[in-house]
Scaffold this active site. Structure first.
Site, PDB file in Angstrom:
ATOM      1  N   HIS A  13      44.356  30.414  58.706  1.00  0.00           N
ATOM      2  CA  HIS A  13      43.702  31.033  59.854  1.00  0.00           C
ATOM      3  C   HIS A  13      43.755  32.541  59.678  1.00  0.00           C
ATOM      4  CE1 HIS A  13      47.990  30.916  60.758  1.00  0.00           C
ATOM      5  NE2 HIS A  13      47.786  32.025  61.433  1.00  0.00           N
ATOM      6  N   SER A  14      43.139  33.264  60.593  1.00  0.00           N
ATOM      7  CA  SER A  14      43.229  34.721  60.600  1.00  0.00           C
ATOM      8  C   SER A  14      43.074  35.198  62.037  1.00  0.00           C
ATOM      9  CB  SER A  14      42.160  35.336  59.695  1.00  0.00           C
ATOM     10  OG  SER A  14      42.384  36.727  59.557  1.00  0.00           O
TER      11      SER A  14
END
Length: 699
Positions: free
Chosen positions: A616-617
């Site tokens: 994810h980010s």
């Protein structure tokens, strides 16, 4: 001897009264036990005797008085905060604290004779005190160097200051921050009767500059965090003036440059430069930014403070396993998830930068919730692995109060009940616990739980019959009581005289919904909750259902699942999981690069379980909506995780903020906490079967 802030207040109160006061009155006034007040009165009595002043009149039936003959006591009170340590009779512990602060404050060497003269003790006594101080700091990277020039305190600059703050905060009364003159007198220097380092006007400008920094950050620190920051600033200013600068590794410094805390710390430093004509080095700006990051908030932290998903997953696991073991259903309390997630950000910064806190409620928490404390310690290991250390009990105590507030919380039928406003600056968890305790014990309507700074604005918009506060406040128009967040027996005696104890049968809405769902089809859960809330008073966490709440089944589609992908390495696997999110129109293409960059910068933190990763980010990196993708590899790949490699299952995650995806993670956690379902994720043959498992396995 040195009187602490409470003992000074007791002395002031007694000297101002014409008639003796009941000890129980003092106990209620300061929210401490009778025994504590008796110990304080003994300290006051010893102090008066040592200064040849009029003695306390300890009458019968628990009354105490003090007669000020010819105004001599009033003169003593006025001069007391200016008194030097040598003019007081100090205990050995008090002397070691003063010695440490003198060595910390002094740029040059101090001789044993200098210190002995200042403290008014013999050379032999001073040497004994020094030996005691050396024993106390021997486990820290600190030393008291002795040479022909005298004594000098050396060691890690941050540890030097943190140790001084720890000594001070153990006895500090954080309610002193609400009145500037109280804080000035109770500051780390004057509270130890050391010479004044700056004027009241300078203190006022520093205080106001910190309040302005709070506003720029969009935050409201807890009272204890605000006092901690003020004290850090006090020490920093003295150390900078003597060219003692706290260093910082270059890579850590660069990591802080992009944070809003660093920007605000820089603006604060420029303001202080104008006030004191003192230059703030870049490293000191960074150290202040770290303290901002490590502060707890009286309300939830701001929207810009993103929390990485791996901590959110571990919080979901903690809630899930703790509920199973204690046979308590925490899962429907979304506010619990939110509050614990927001607690993580400052906690991680404190742990990573060696900032130790002192939890003033720790002993009470252990005493009232021993099983809960033990169970949280048992199941917090996932969070501890992410941080890399075992959590101190003081930090753990704040996590425990969040669960305690849910266990205490009850709902009841509405009726004619007084409107109560809660005032608490000790953080969200403590506010929730206070609300839960009050509503579980008494027939009251809690209109809001606010910070001290929000008090007047709230009174303008809400009808309030009583104010219950965890700090010393007075109000001209509303009856105000000070109580402990845990509601002590003393508090109960006071509240019993004002409020009706709760005796009505209580409605557990979560249990009711589970029964209805078992035997009925609920077409509109949000509408049902709304209808119930019109008849029954529901606690906040039971009102969280919204029509647009999204579960795991709402954010994953068939084209976001892929089985049997042959990845070249971890980066290829992460990019493929991002590609699947893009297939679902959840992200922009740049989000995929950011997912890879995050792993390169921070390591294999996304590996959340054996063979399971959660790439994810940040939402600002191109997330368009909430999404979950599922990628199963034909051959596992190494991420570099010491325990959970190699990885064959990847769940790509995108989210537009910190909160909206918590239901999704909660559902996913339920699946990943079930070994049979994880095994099925590895063995089911078709995308349709996987989708069915993900859609229904988290229910």
């Amino acid at each position: 001897m040195i009187l602490n802030n409470r003992q000074m207040k007791i002395l002031e109160i007694l000297s101002a009264e014409d008639e003796p006061l009941n000890i129980r009155y003092l106990s209620d006034e300061f929210d401490v036990g009778i025994r504590t007040i008796q110990n304080d009165l003994k300290a006051v009595s010893d102090f008066l005797e040592s200064n040849q002043m009029p003695q306390l009149d300890r009458g019968k039936r628990g009354y105490v008085g003090l007669e000020d003959i010819d105004g001599t006591l009033n003169k003593l009170l006025k001069s007391l905060y200016q008194t030097e340590a040598k003019d007081l009779i100090l205990t050995p512990t008090e002397r070691t604290r003063v010695i440490y602060l003198l060595l910390l404050k002094e740029a040059n060497h101090l001789t044993i004779s200098d210190l002995a003269t200042y403290l008014g003790v013999s050379r032999g006594t001073l040497i004994s005190d020094l030996n005691q101080l050396r024993q106390e700091i021997e486990v820290l990277p600190l030393e008291i160097d002795a040479s022909k020039d005298g004594l000098k305190l050396t060691g890690d600059e941050c540890v030097l200051r943190e140790y001084a703050i720890g000594m001070y905060m153990r006895n500090a009364n954080d309610s002193c921050i609400y009145e500037l003159t109280d804080y000035h007198r109770a500051s780390i220097w004057l509270s130890h009767r050391l010479p004044e380092v700056r004027s009241l006007d300078e203190t006022c400008e520093i205080y106001m500059a910190l309040q302005e920094a709070e506003k720029k950050l969009g935050r409201k620190f807890t009272a204890r965090s605000f006092l901690f920051i003020l004290t850090w600033i006090e020490l920093t200013l003295e150390r900078i003036q003597r060219n003692n600068i706290a260093s910082m590794e270059e890579h850590k410094l660069k990591d802080l440059f992009e944070t809003i805390e660093f920007k605000v710390a820089g603006e604060f430093a420029r303001e202080i430069t104008k006030i004191l004509n003192l230059q703030f080095p870049m490293e000191e700006v960074a150290q202040l930014a770290i303290r901002f990051l490590g502060c707890d908030d009286a309300m939830n932290c701001p929207d810009y403070a993103e929390i990485f998903a791996e901590f959110q997953v571990e919080i979901c696991r903690l809630v899930f396993h703790l509920g199973n073991e204690l046979n308590v259903d925490f899962s429907e309390n979304l506010s619990l998830y939110n509050d614990l997630v927001f607690l993580m950000r400052p906690l991680v910064y404190r742990i990573n930068h060696g900032i130790n806190i002192i939890n003033p409620l720790l002993d009470e928490i252990r005493e009232q919730y021993p099983v809960l404390f033990k169970m949280v310690r048992k199941h917090i290991t996932g969070v501890e692995k992410l941080i890399g250390v075992s959590l101190p009990d003081d930090e753990l105590g704040y996590i425990v109060v969040h669960f305690a507030s849910i266990m205490e919380r009850r709902t009841s039928l509405t009726g004619l009940r007084p409107n109560v406003l809660l005032v608490c600056d000790s953080g969200v968890g403590t506010s929730n616990l206070l609300r839960a305790r009050i509503t579980s014990l008494y027939e009251v309507n809690v209109v809001a739980a606010v910070t001290y700074g929000q008090l007047e604005a709230t009174l303008q918009t809400k009808r309030v019959d009583y104010i219950l506060s965890t700090m010393d406040i007075n109000h001209d128009n509303v009856t105000t009581f000070r109580i402990s967040p845990l509601i002590s027996e003393k508090d109960k005696r006071l509240l019993d005289s004002r409020f009706q104890p709760k005796i009505t049968r209580q409605l557990d809405v979560s249990t009711l919904l589970r029964i209805l769902e078992k035997h009925c089809i609920i077409k509109d859960k949000a509408g049902l909750i709304k209808a119930l809330s019109a008849v029954y008073r529901l606690s906040p966490e039971q009102q969280y259902w919204k029509e647009d709440d999204q579960m795991l089944k709402d954010v994953i589609r068939k084209d976001m699942i892929e089985l049997g992908y042959l990845a070249k390495d971890w980066e290829d696997a992460v990019r493929r999981s991002g590609y699947l999110l893009q297939q679902g129109d959840c992200i922009e293409e740049r989000y995929i690069d950011s997912m890879v960059s995050a792993v390169k910068a921070m390591g294999a933190y996304i590996v959340i379980g054996r063979g399971i990763a959660l790439p994810h980010s940040r939402s600002s990196a191109g997330a368009k909506k909430i999404g979950i993708s599922f990628l199963r590899l034909s051959e596992p790949v190494e991420f570099g995780h010491p325990e959970n490699d190699p990885v064959d299952l990847l769940f790509g995650l995108s989210s537009t903020d910190n909160e909206s995806h918590l239901n999704v993670l909660r559902d996913l956690t339920r699946i990943l906490s079930n070994e049979d379902k994880v095994a099925q994720l590895r063995t089911l043959d078709s995308v349709e079967e996987i989708l069915d498992l993900l859609n229904n396995g988290g229910a």
